[in-house]
Structures are given as structure tokens and as C-alpha cells.
Design a protein around this motif. Structure first.
Motif, PDB file in Angstrom:
ATOM      1  N   SER A   1      -0.372  -4.642  12.308  1.00  0.00           N
ATOM      2  CA  SER A   1      -0.420  -5.907  11.562  1.00  0.00           C
ATOM      3  C   SER A   1      -1.826  -6.497  11.586  1.00  0.00           C
ATOM      4  CB  SER A   1       0.594  -6.912  12.129  1.00  0.00           C
ATOM      5  OG  SER A   1       0.158  -7.472  13.339  1.00  0.00           O
ATOM      6  N   SER A   2      -2.541  -6.333  12.704  1.00  0.00           N
ATOM      7  CA  SER A   2      -3.916  -6.849  12.778  1.00  0.00           C
ATOM      8  C   SER A   2      -4.810  -6.165  11.757  1.00  0.00           C
ATOM      9  CB  SER A   2      -4.473  -6.647  14.187  1.00  0.00           C
ATOM     10  OG  SER A   2      -3.737  -7.397  15.130  1.00  0.00           O
ATOM     11  N   ALA A   3      -4.629  -4.848  11.599  1.00  0.00           N
ATOM     12  CA  ALA A   3      -5.421  -4.114  10.614  1.00  0.00           C
ATOM     13  C   ALA A   3      -5.097  -4.575   9.204  1.00  0.00           C
ATOM     14  CB  ALA A   3      -5.162  -2.617  10.765  1.00  0.00           C
ATOM     15  N   VAL A   4      -3.813  -4.818   8.937  1.00  0.00           N
ATOM     16  CA  VAL A   4      -3.395  -5.297   7.614  1.00  0.00           C
ATOM     17  C   VAL A   4      -3.960  -6.689   7.347  1.00  0.00           C
ATOM     18  CG1 VAL A   4      -1.394  -6.028   6.254  1.00  0.00           C
ATOM     19  CG2 VAL A   4      -1.311  -3.878   7.535  1.00  0.00           C
ATOM     20  N   GLU A   5      -3.883  -7.568   8.360  1.00  0.00           N
ATOM     21  CA  GLU A   5      -4.393  -8.934   8.194  1.00  0.00           C
ATOM     22  C   GLU A   5      -5.888  -8.940   7.909  1.00  0.00           C
ATOM     23  OE1 GLU A   5      -3.121 -10.266  11.960  1.00  0.00           O
ATOM     24  OE2 GLU A   5      -1.004 -10.093  11.398  1.00  0.00           O
ATOM     25  N   GLU A   6      -6.641  -8.097   8.616  1.00  0.00           N
ATOM     26  CA  GLU A   6      -8.088  -8.013   8.392  1.00  0.00           C
ATOM     27  C   GLU A   6      -8.385  -7.580   6.961  1.00  0.00           C
ATOM     28  OE1 GLU A   6     -10.806  -8.805  10.203  1.00  0.00           O
ATOM     29  OE2 GLU A   6      -9.412  -9.756  11.586  1.00  0.00           O
ATOM     30  N   ALA A   7      -7.622  -6.604   6.477  1.00  0.00           N
ATOM     31  CA  ALA A   7      -7.833  -6.119   5.111  1.00  0.00           C
ATOM     32  C   ALA A   7      -7.587  -7.218   4.087  1.00  0.00           C
ATOM     33  CB  ALA A   7      -6.913  -4.929   4.832  1.00  0.00           C
ATOM     34  N   LEU A   8      -6.631  -8.084   4.364  1.00  0.00           N
ATOM     35  CA  LEU A   8      -6.267  -9.140   3.417  1.00  0.00           C
ATOM     36  C   LEU A   8      -7.205 -10.337   3.487  1.00  0.00           C
ATOM     37  CD1 LEU A   8      -2.393  -9.127   3.920  1.00  0.00           C
ATOM     38  CD2 LEU A   8      -3.617  -8.328   1.905  1.00  0.00           C
ATOM     39  N   ILE A   9      -7.544 -10.757   4.689  1.00  0.00           N
ATOM     40  CA  ILE A   9      -8.261 -12.020   4.865  1.00  0.00           C
ATOM     41  C   ILE A   9      -9.723 -11.927   4.430  1.00  0.00           C
ATOM     42  CG2 ILE A   9      -9.184 -11.839   7.217  1.00  0.00           C
ATOM     43  CD1 ILE A   9      -7.000 -14.746   6.004  1.00  0.00           C
ATOM     44  N   ASN A  10     -10.277 -10.725   4.478  1.00  0.00           N
ATOM     45  CA  ASN A  10     -11.699 -10.567   4.175  1.00  0.00           C
ATOM     46  C   ASN A  10     -11.996 -10.319   2.702  1.00  0.00           C
ATOM     47  OD1 ASN A  10     -12.506 -10.908   6.857  1.00  0.00           O
ATOM     48  ND2 ASN A  10     -12.123  -8.755   7.337  1.00  0.00           N
ATOM     49  N   LEU A  11     -10.967 -10.267   1.874  1.00  0.00           N
ATOM     50  CA  LEU A  11     -11.168 -10.052   0.450  1.00  0.00           C
ATOM     51  C   LEU A  11     -11.306 -11.384  -0.282  1.00  0.00           C
ATOM     52  CD1 LEU A  11      -8.585  -7.194  -0.062  1.00  0.00           C
ATOM     53  CD2 LEU A  11     -11.057  -6.978  -0.201  1.00  0.00           C
ATOM     54  N   ALA A  12     -12.163 -11.406  -1.282  1.00  0.00           N
ATOM     55  CA  ALA A  12     -12.438 -12.658  -1.996  1.00  0.00           C
ATOM     56  C   ALA A  12     -11.868 -12.640  -3.414  1.00  0.00           C
ATOM     57  CB  ALA A  12     -13.948 -12.900  -2.057  1.00  0.00           C
ATOM     58  N   HIS A  13     -10.951 -11.730  -3.694  1.00  0.00           N
ATOM     59  CA  HIS A  13     -10.389 -11.638  -5.035  1.00  0.00           C
ATOM     60  C   HIS A  13      -9.456 -12.817  -5.321  1.00  0.00           C
ATOM     61  CE1 HIS A  13     -12.126  -7.727  -4.915  1.00  0.00           C
ATOM     62  NE2 HIS A  13     -11.212  -7.212  -4.111  1.00  0.00           N
ATOM     63  N   GLU A  14      -9.275 -13.110  -6.624  1.00  0.00           N
ATOM     64  CA  GLU A  14      -8.310 -14.149  -7.003  1.00  0.00           C
ATOM     65  C   GLU A  14      -6.908 -13.756  -6.569  1.00  0.00           C
ATOM     66  OE1 GLU A  14      -8.433 -14.951 -11.149  1.00  0.00           O
ATOM     67  OE2 GLU A  14     -10.600 -15.243 -11.193  1.00  0.00           O
ATOM     68  N   ILE A  15      -6.597 -12.462  -6.718  1.00  0.00           N
ATOM     69  CA  ILE A  15      -5.275 -11.976  -6.303  1.00  0.00           C
ATOM     70  C   ILE A  15      -5.441 -10.640  -5.582  1.00  0.00           C
ATOM     71  CG2 ILE A  15      -4.878 -10.934  -8.588  1.00  0.00           C
ATOM     72  CD1 ILE A  15      -1.842 -11.450  -8.054  1.00  0.00           C
ATOM     73  N   THR A  16      -4.821 -10.544  -4.444  1.00  0.00           N
ATOM     74  CA  THR A  16      -4.812  -9.310  -3.662  1.00  0.00           C
ATOM     75  C   THR A  16      -3.356  -8.922  -3.439  1.00  0.00           C
ATOM     76  OG1 THR A  16      -6.858  -9.913  -2.515  1.00  0.00           O
ATOM     77  CG2 THR A  16      -5.480  -8.220  -1.493  1.00  0.00           C
ATOM     78  N   ILE A  17      -3.001  -7.700  -3.818  1.00  0.00           N
ATOM     79  CA  ILE A  17      -1.627  -7.219  -3.647  1.00  0.00           C
ATOM     80  C   ILE A  17      -1.658  -5.989  -2.753  1.00  0.00           C
ATOM     81  CG2 ILE A  17       0.463  -6.378  -4.766  1.00  0.00           C
ATOM     82  CD1 ILE A  17      -0.421  -7.813  -7.311  1.00  0.00           C
ATOM     83  N   LEU A  18      -1.044  -6.126  -1.577  1.00  0.00           N
ATOM     84  CA  LEU A  18      -0.969  -5.016  -0.625  1.00  0.00           C
ATOM     85  C   LEU A  18       0.487  -4.620  -0.423  1.00  0.00           C
ATOM     86  CD1 LEU A  18      -2.113  -3.070   1.509  1.00  0.00           C
ATOM     87  CD2 LEU A  18      -1.838  -4.898   3.183  1.00  0.00           C
ATOM     88  N   PRO A  19       0.904  -3.481  -0.952  1.00  0.00           N
ATOM     89  CA  PRO A  19       2.257  -2.989  -0.671  1.00  0.00           C
ATOM     90  C   PRO A  19       2.313  -2.256   0.668  1.00  0.00           C
ATOM     91  CG  PRO A  19       1.478  -2.306  -2.856  1.00  0.00           C
ATOM     92  CD  PRO A  19       0.281  -2.752  -2.061  1.00  0.00           C
ATOM     93  N   ILE A  20       3.415  -2.442   1.371  1.00  0.00           N
ATOM     94  CA  ILE A  20       3.741  -1.680   2.574  1.00  0.00           C
ATOM     95  C   ILE A  20       4.966  -0.847   2.217  1.00  0.00           C
ATOM     96  CG2 ILE A  20       4.459  -1.818   4.987  1.00  0.00           C
ATOM     97  CD1 ILE A  20       3.226  -4.669   5.026  1.00  0.00           C
ATOM     98  N   TYR A  21       4.856   0.473   2.318  1.00  0.00           N
ATOM     99  CA  TYR A  21       5.988   1.291   1.885  1.00  0.00           C
ATOM    100  C   TYR A  21       6.396   2.297   2.956  1.00  0.00           C
ATOM    101  CZ  TYR A  21       2.725   5.113   0.577  1.00  0.00           C
ATOM    102  OH  TYR A  21       1.778   6.114   0.580  1.00  0.00           O
ATOM    103  N   GLY A  22       7.643   2.748   2.851  1.00  0.00           N
ATOM    104  CA  GLY A  22       8.227   3.687   3.807  1.00  0.00           C
ATOM    105  C   GLY A  22       9.736   3.627   3.660  1.00  0.00           C
ATOM    106  N   PHE A  23      10.454   4.554   4.300  1.00  0.00           N
ATOM    107  CA  PHE A  23      11.907   4.600   4.116  1.00  0.00           C
ATOM    108  C   PHE A  23      12.599   3.443   4.829  1.00  0.00           C
ATOM    109  CE2 PHE A  23      10.720   7.761   7.370  1.00  0.00           C
ATOM    110  CZ  PHE A  23      11.386   7.257   8.467  1.00  0.00           C
ATOM    111  N   GLY A  24      13.852   3.223   4.494  1.00  0.00           N
ATOM    112  CA  GLY A  24      14.601   2.088   5.005  1.00  0.00           C
ATOM    113  C   GLY A  24      14.747   2.104   6.509  1.00  0.00           C
ATOM    114  N   GLY A  25      14.506   0.959   7.148  1.00  0.00           N
ATOM    115  CA  GLY A  25      14.686   0.817   8.586  1.00  0.00           C
ATOM    116  C   GLY A  25      13.457   1.122   9.410  1.00  0.00           C
TER     117      GLY A  25
END
Length: 354
Positions: free
Chosen positions: A5-29
Motif C-alpha cells: 500500500s505504501s508503494a501504491v500511495e507513493e505512486a498516487l501522491i506524487n503525480l500532478a495530473h488532473e486525474i490519475t486512475i490506478l486499477p488494482i487487479y487480481g482474482f477474487g479474495g
């Protein structure tokens, strides 16, 4: 999970775009929603408005838009026209920072424009910073919707699954830990790296004896899942959940089965749910506890098994439950329960026959 989660947060917080969309994908559960909750509640987003939308298999763009409007404006929104939804979002979010989680995203394959329409709806203009985290089982959705590299959630290691089982089963308080650990590690290997399987099995093992742990390890249900060709990990998690279901007392099976009759993605008011269980006769009075206390206990048991989840607000303590608390059932567990109810047919009350 915390490091991820820390790696994901860093990727999101440091971007200056108007919109940033980060999907997290994988099988159920596998833990997509758990990871999204960690991001959602992180202090790095304290200056952001935060919105959580459970999408589920019915993709309804207007419903998603109205849910965001309702949460940001603290009032119910029932705007019927798509253009008006977009306009209201632009008004509310102008110049603001907002974190939006779209949990359990599916799409209608007959409507190829859905994801582009969603992206357009969330693009609210200059001066705003919109960060969107999407959880989905569909790699195609992840790659089509993303504005940065999507995050494929890797399975947990066997050691991680064993750590979850130890914590959930209160392992440190048990006798004969050395022998029990060998069995527990074998069970952890059967979780196929799926957090939900480890959580559910761990809680189930909490009240079991040494011999019962051995029976879980040697259950035929694992062999059934191992013979499947498609998505063996998915079948493994279903096998583990079926084991947990089979271990439930009859009254708890009834209560859980009733939860599966609610629509997909429905937020269930805990107090109302207990009242419905009472009116249906699922809670039998006992001398020491009131029926209300028994209902609270049933909810706690289902939460402990991870068959129910606290709804939407990740900051709520899992066991600090108030009567106003909302809960929900994961789609994977709802599917499992519906299959069980259909299979058992005559053995269950008519109101639960689906």
C-alpha cells in the motif's frame, strides 16, 4: 500488504495530473479491497475528500456518479440525466482534491463505451486533482481504464498466509504449538496465497482441537479443487470458504444465507439485519443473553470468518460495532452462498430458496 500500500500511495501522491486512475487487479479474495482500504485511510490523503463506491457486476454510470455526489455533498442525489450528473460533479469538485475508490468493477460487454464514459465523468477540469483507485478481477478493465501502470496484486507467500492463520486462530495461546504449527503450515500452503482463505480458515481453527486441525488439512474438499483446470487458486479459495461454511452451526448458516438474498453490493444496516433475523425466527432465545445480544454475537462470528465485512468506512474498528454500522457481503461469498442454497434446496427455509 502494508508495504504494498505504501508503494501504491507513493505512486498516487506524487503525480500532478488532473486525474490519475490506478486499477488494482487480481482474482477474487486475493486482497484487492483490503489494499484499497489501506490507501483510502492513509494520512497522505488527509487533505482530500474521500469517496468509496461499491460497483459490483451491474455497471451503472449514473449510480456511480450519484453516489459520489451524495458522499461529497452529504445529501442524497437522484439525478436521472447523465449530462446533469456530469455537470453537478464538475460544480462540486472544481478546484478540489478528491480520492475515489471504485470497488469491485465489472462492465457490460455489450456497451464498449462504458469505461470511456466513466473516465470522462471523472475528468472535472483544471484546478482539481482527482485520484481514482479501481479494484477489479478483470485485467482488461485494468489496462483499458488506467492512466498509470495498473497494479497486479500478487498472491501472498505461504509464510504470510501462516501469519494470518496464527493471528486469527489465537495460535500463541494453544497447547502443543510445535506439532500444531506443522499442520497449520500445511493448511497455509492450501490457501494458494489468498488472504480471504487464510482469514476465514484461521478464525474457524480458533475453536478447533488438534485432531480437528488434522481433519481440516486432510479434507477431501482440497482434492476436489485440485482437479479443476481453470484458475486453481480461485477454486482453492472457494474450497477453504466451503470448509468454513460447513463448520458453522445451523443457526449461523441460516443467518449468513439470508445475507445472500440482498442485491449485489447492498449495504446492510446491522441493526435492521438483526431485527430481520429475529422476525424470521433465526435467533432462538437463551437464558444468559438477550436475542439482541445473540444477534450481535452472530454478526461478530460472521465478521470473524470474513463472511461479512464492515461497509465502506475502513477507519471503523472491525469489532467496535454500533447499531448504525453498515455491513456487506463480498460478491465471491455471495456467489458461494447462492450456489450452496440452490444445491441444498429442500433442506433450507423457503424464504432462502434462490
Amino acid at each position: 500488504m502494508r508495504e504494498t500500500s505504501s508503494a501504491v500511495e507513493e505512486a498516487l501522491i506524487n503525480l500532478a495530473h488532473e486525474i490519475t486512475i490506478l486499477p488494482i487487479y487480481g482474482f477474487g479474495g486475493i486482497g484487492k479491497t483490503t489494499l484499497a482500504k489501506l490507501v483510502f485511510s492513509d494520512a497522505q490523503f488527509n487533505e482530500y475528500s474521500r469517496v468509496w463506491v461499491y460497483v459490483s457486476q451491474v455497471f451503472d454510470l449514473k449510480k456511480i456518479g450519484n453516489s459520489i455526489i451524495s458522499q461529497v455533498s452529504s445529501g442524497n442525489s437522484y439525478i436521472a440525466e447523465k449530462q446533469m450528473v456530469n455537470k453537478r460533479l464538475q460544480e462540486l469538485l472544481a478546484g478540489k482534491k478528491i480520492l475515489i475508490v471504485l470497488d469491485d468493477m465489472w462492465r457490460d460487454n455489450e456497451n464498449e463505451c462504458q469505461l470511456e464514459d466513466l473516465r470522462a465523468m471523472l475528468r472535472v477540469g483544471e484546478g482539481s486533482k482527482v485520484v481514482v483507485v479501481v479494484t477489479t478481477r478483470d485485467e482488461g478493465i485494468a489496462k483499458e481504464l488506467c492512466t498509470i501502470e495498473p497494479h497486479k496484486l500478487a498472491p501472498l507467500t505461504d509464510d504470510m498466509c501462516w501469519s494470518i492463520i496464527k493471528q486469527k486462530s489465537a495460535f500463541e495461546s494453544k497447547d502443543g504449538k510445535e506439532q500444531l504449527e506443522h499442520i497449520g503450515r500445511d493448511i497455509a500452503m492450501k490457501c494458494a496465497g489468498v488472504a480471504l482463505a487464510a482469514q476465514s480458515l484461521g478464525y474457524m481453527l480458533r475453536s478447533m482441537t488438534f485432531n480437528e486441525w488434522k481433519l481440516v488439512r486432510e479434507s477431501d474438499i482440497w482434492n476436489v479443487s485440485a482437479t479443476r483446470d481453470t484458475c486453481s487458486a480461485q477454486h482453492t479459495v472457494l474450497a477453504s470458504l466451503r470448509l468454513s461454511y460447513n463448520s458453522m452451526p445451523p443457526y449461523l448458516k441460516l443467518c449468513f444465507g439470508y445475507c445472500a438474498t440482498f442485491p449485489k453490493g447492498y449495504n446492510i444496516a446491522k441493526g435492521g439485519l438483526i431485527q430481520q433475523w429475529l422476525s424470521l425466527g433465526f435467533i432462538e432465545p437463551r437464558s444468559l443473553l438477550s436475542t439482541r445480544q445473540l444477534g450481535e454475537n452472530y454478526v461478530r462470528q460472521l465478521l470473524g470468518l470474513s463472511f461479512l465485512q464492515i461497509s465502506k468506512s475502513p477507519s471503523v474498528s472491525r469489532y467496535s460495532l454500533q447499531l448504525s454500522t453498515n455491513i456487506f457481503i463480498f460478491e465471491l461469498l455471495r456467489e458461494l452462498c447462492i450456489n450452496i442454497l440452490r444445491r441444498e434446496g429442500e433442506k433450507i427455509p423457503k424464504m432462502l430458496q434462490i
